[in-house]
Design a protein around this motif. Sequence first.
Motif, mmCIF file in Angstrom:
data_model
loop_
_atom_site.group_PDB
_atom_site.id
_atom_site.type_symbol
_atom_site.label_atom_id
_atom_site.label_comp_id
_atom_site.label_asym_id
_atom_site.label_seq_id
_atom_site.Cartn_x
_atom_site.Cartn_y
_atom_site.Cartn_z
ATOM 1 N N LEU A 23 0.830 -1.207 0.000
ATOM 2 C CA LEU A 23 0.000 0.000 0.000
ATOM 3 C C LEU A 23 0.862 1.253 0.000
ATOM 4 O O LEU A 23 0.581 2.222 -0.726
ATOM 5 N N ASP A 24 1.918 1.262 0.798
ATOM 6 C CA ASP A 24 2.820 2.423 0.834
ATOM 7 C C ASP A 24 3.448 2.671 -0.540
ATOM 8 O O ASP A 24 3.590 3.819 -0.965
ATOM 9 N N LYS A 25 3.827 1.583 -1.236
ATOM 10 C CA LYS A 25 4.411 1.749 -2.567
ATOM 11 C C LYS A 25 3.393 2.330 -3.544
ATOM 12 O O LYS A 25 3.717 3.197 -4.358
ATOM 13 N N ALA B 49 -3.019 4.037 9.218
ATOM 14 C CA ALA B 49 -3.041 3.947 10.684
ATOM 15 C C ALA B 49 -3.849 2.727 11.136
ATOM 16 O O ALA B 49 -3.464 2.033 12.084
ATOM 17 N N ALA B 50 -4.976 2.457 10.459
ATOM 18 C CA ALA B 50 -5.802 1.296 10.814
ATOM 19 C C ALA B 50 -5.036 -0.001 10.571
ATOM 20 O O ALA B 50 -5.084 -0.925 11.397
ATOM 21 N N LEU B 51 -4.339 -0.081 9.453
ATOM 22 C CA LEU B 51 -3.533 -1.268 9.158
ATOM 23 C C LEU B 51 -2.417 -1.442 10.181
ATOM 24 O O LEU B 51 -2.144 -2.551 10.647
ATOM 25 N N TYR B 52 -1.789 -0.328 10.540
ATOM 26 C CA TYR B 52 -0.716 -0.386 11.541
ATOM 27 C C TYR B 52 -1.258 -0.858 12.888
ATOM 28 O O TYR B 52 -0.667 -1.720 13.551
ATOM 29 N N GLY B 53 -2.411 -0.301 13.288
ATOM 30 C CA GLY B 53 -3.020 -0.705 14.553
ATOM 31 C C GLY B 53 -3.398 -2.177 14.557
ATOM 32 O O GLY B 53 -3.177 -2.884 15.551
ATOM 33 N N ALA B 54 -3.956 -2.669 13.444
ATOM 34 C CA ALA B 54 -4.330 -4.087 13.352
ATOM 35 C C ALA B 54 -3.093 -4.972 13.436
ATOM 36 O O ALA B 54 -3.110 -6.025 14.089
ATOM 37 N N SER C 262 9.537 18.569 7.756
ATOM 38 C CA SER C 262 9.880 18.996 6.410
ATOM 39 C C SER C 262 10.252 17.839 5.492
ATOM 40 O O SER C 262 10.332 18.022 4.287
ATOM 41 N N THR C 263 10.572 16.668 6.028
ATOM 42 C CA THR C 263 10.955 15.547 5.182
ATOM 43 C C THR C 263 9.732 14.736 4.803
ATOM 44 O O THR C 263 8.762 14.651 5.550
ATOM 45 N N GLY C 264 9.800 14.137 3.629
ATOM 46 C CA GLY C 264 8.693 13.299 3.183
ATOM 47 C C GLY C 264 7.606 14.093 2.496
ATOM 48 O O GLY C 264 7.607 15.319 2.472
ATOM 49 N N THR C 265 6.660 13.348 1.956
ATOM 50 C CA THR C 265 5.534 13.939 1.243
ATOM 51 C C THR C 265 4.269 13.718 2.044
ATOM 52 O O THR C 265 4.025 12.588 2.494
ATOM 53 N N PRO C 266 3.464 14.749 2.258
ATOM 54 C CA PRO C 266 2.224 14.575 3.027
ATOM 55 C C PRO C 266 1.281 13.567 2.358
ATOM 56 O O PRO C 266 1.123 13.569 1.136
ATOM 57 N N VAL C 267 0.681 12.724 3.164
ATOM 58 C CA VAL C 267 -0.264 11.729 2.680
ATOM 59 C C VAL C 267 -1.678 12.256 2.910
ATOM 60 O O VAL C 267 -1.968 12.798 3.984
ATOM 61 N N PRO C 268 -2.585 12.119 1.945
ATOM 62 C CA PRO C 268 -3.971 12.583 2.132
ATOM 63 C C PRO C 268 -4.620 11.940 3.353
ATOM 64 O O PRO C 268 -4.311 10.791 3.699
ATOM 65 N N PRO C 269 -5.533 12.663 4.019
ATOM 66 C CA PRO C 269 -6.117 12.190 5.289
ATOM 67 C C PRO C 269 -6.758 10.796 5.240
ATOM 68 O O PRO C 269 -6.556 9.987 6.143
ATOM 69 N N LEU C 270 -7.518 10.493 4.189
ATOM 70 C CA LEU C 270 -8.174 9.188 4.116
ATOM 71 C C LEU C 270 -7.157 8.055 4.033
ATOM 72 O O LEU C 270 -7.318 7.007 4.671
ATOM 73 N N LEU C 271 -6.096 8.272 3.272
ATOM 74 C CA LEU C 271 -5.042 7.264 3.169
ATOM 75 C C LEU C 271 -4.259 7.155 4.471
ATOM 76 O O LEU C 271 -3.815 6.066 4.851
ATOM 77 N N ARG C 272 -4.108 8.267 5.177
ATOM 78 C CA ARG C 272 -3.446 8.216 6.497
ATOM 79 C C ARG C 272 -4.273 7.382 7.471
ATOM 80 O O ARG C 272 -3.724 6.608 8.268
ATOM 81 N N ILE C 273 -5.606 7.544 7.402
ATOM 82 C CA ILE C 273 -6.483 6.749 8.279
ATOM 83 C C ILE C 273 -6.348 5.271 7.949
ATOM 84 O O ILE C 273 -6.245 4.421 8.850
ATOM 85 N N LEU C 274 -6.320 4.950 6.650
ATOM 86 C CA LEU C 274 -6.165 3.553 6.239
ATOM 87 C C LEU C 274 -4.834 2.984 6.701
ATOM 88 O O LEU C 274 -4.774 1.870 7.235
#
Length: 198
Positions: free
Chosen positions: A81-83, A139-144, A125-137
């Motif tokens: 998913l990250d890729k 985070a949910a995968l990480y939590g699981a 400042s490093t990295g590219t911001p991820v859209p909120p919905l994808l961040r939620i997804l």
Amino acid sequence: MPKMNHDHHMDHSALQMDHGDHGAGASDCAMNMLWNTQIIDTCIVFRSWHVTSSAFFLGSCLAIVALGVFYEYLRAFSKSLDKRIAAALVASGKGKTRAASGRSSPASDEDAVLLTGRRVFKIASTGTPVPPLLRILRAALYGATVFLSFFLMLVFMTYNAYLIFATVFGAALGHYIFGGTINIDALLSEDSKSMACH
């Protein structure tokens, strides 16, 4: 007329009730803090997951193997998913690859810190911001993944040889299924860094 003492009879019946409760508790969960191979009366993580037969125990072992495979699937899916997110961000012009941006690698950043003695924190400042919905997804995968890893750790802490083997076998089987490829370029470029860390 002498008075009858009923306290003695009440105490006797209370003892019988207590003895009956103790007899019923004998089939309750067995708690082992040492290596064991017990099957019947083993409880796995929850009191309700109470093994009452060999067939139930075998089914529980297979379920734990499946959880181990699923844990490895979640890890592989998170990387995939990250890729895909990274590729979509680059395609939309919101992100750049390292070669295109001309940024230094983490290893060269660490070398610069060693030479200058100063560390500059660039978390925001490093990295590219991820859209909120994808961040939620994500985070949910990480939590699981974290939940499942700790759940399997609790299974491991039953000290039951069969359950421990099921946990390890499930993780190994999952890694075999979902870890069929490696990124040679990434591994070789970070070889010196990984040797220094470990």
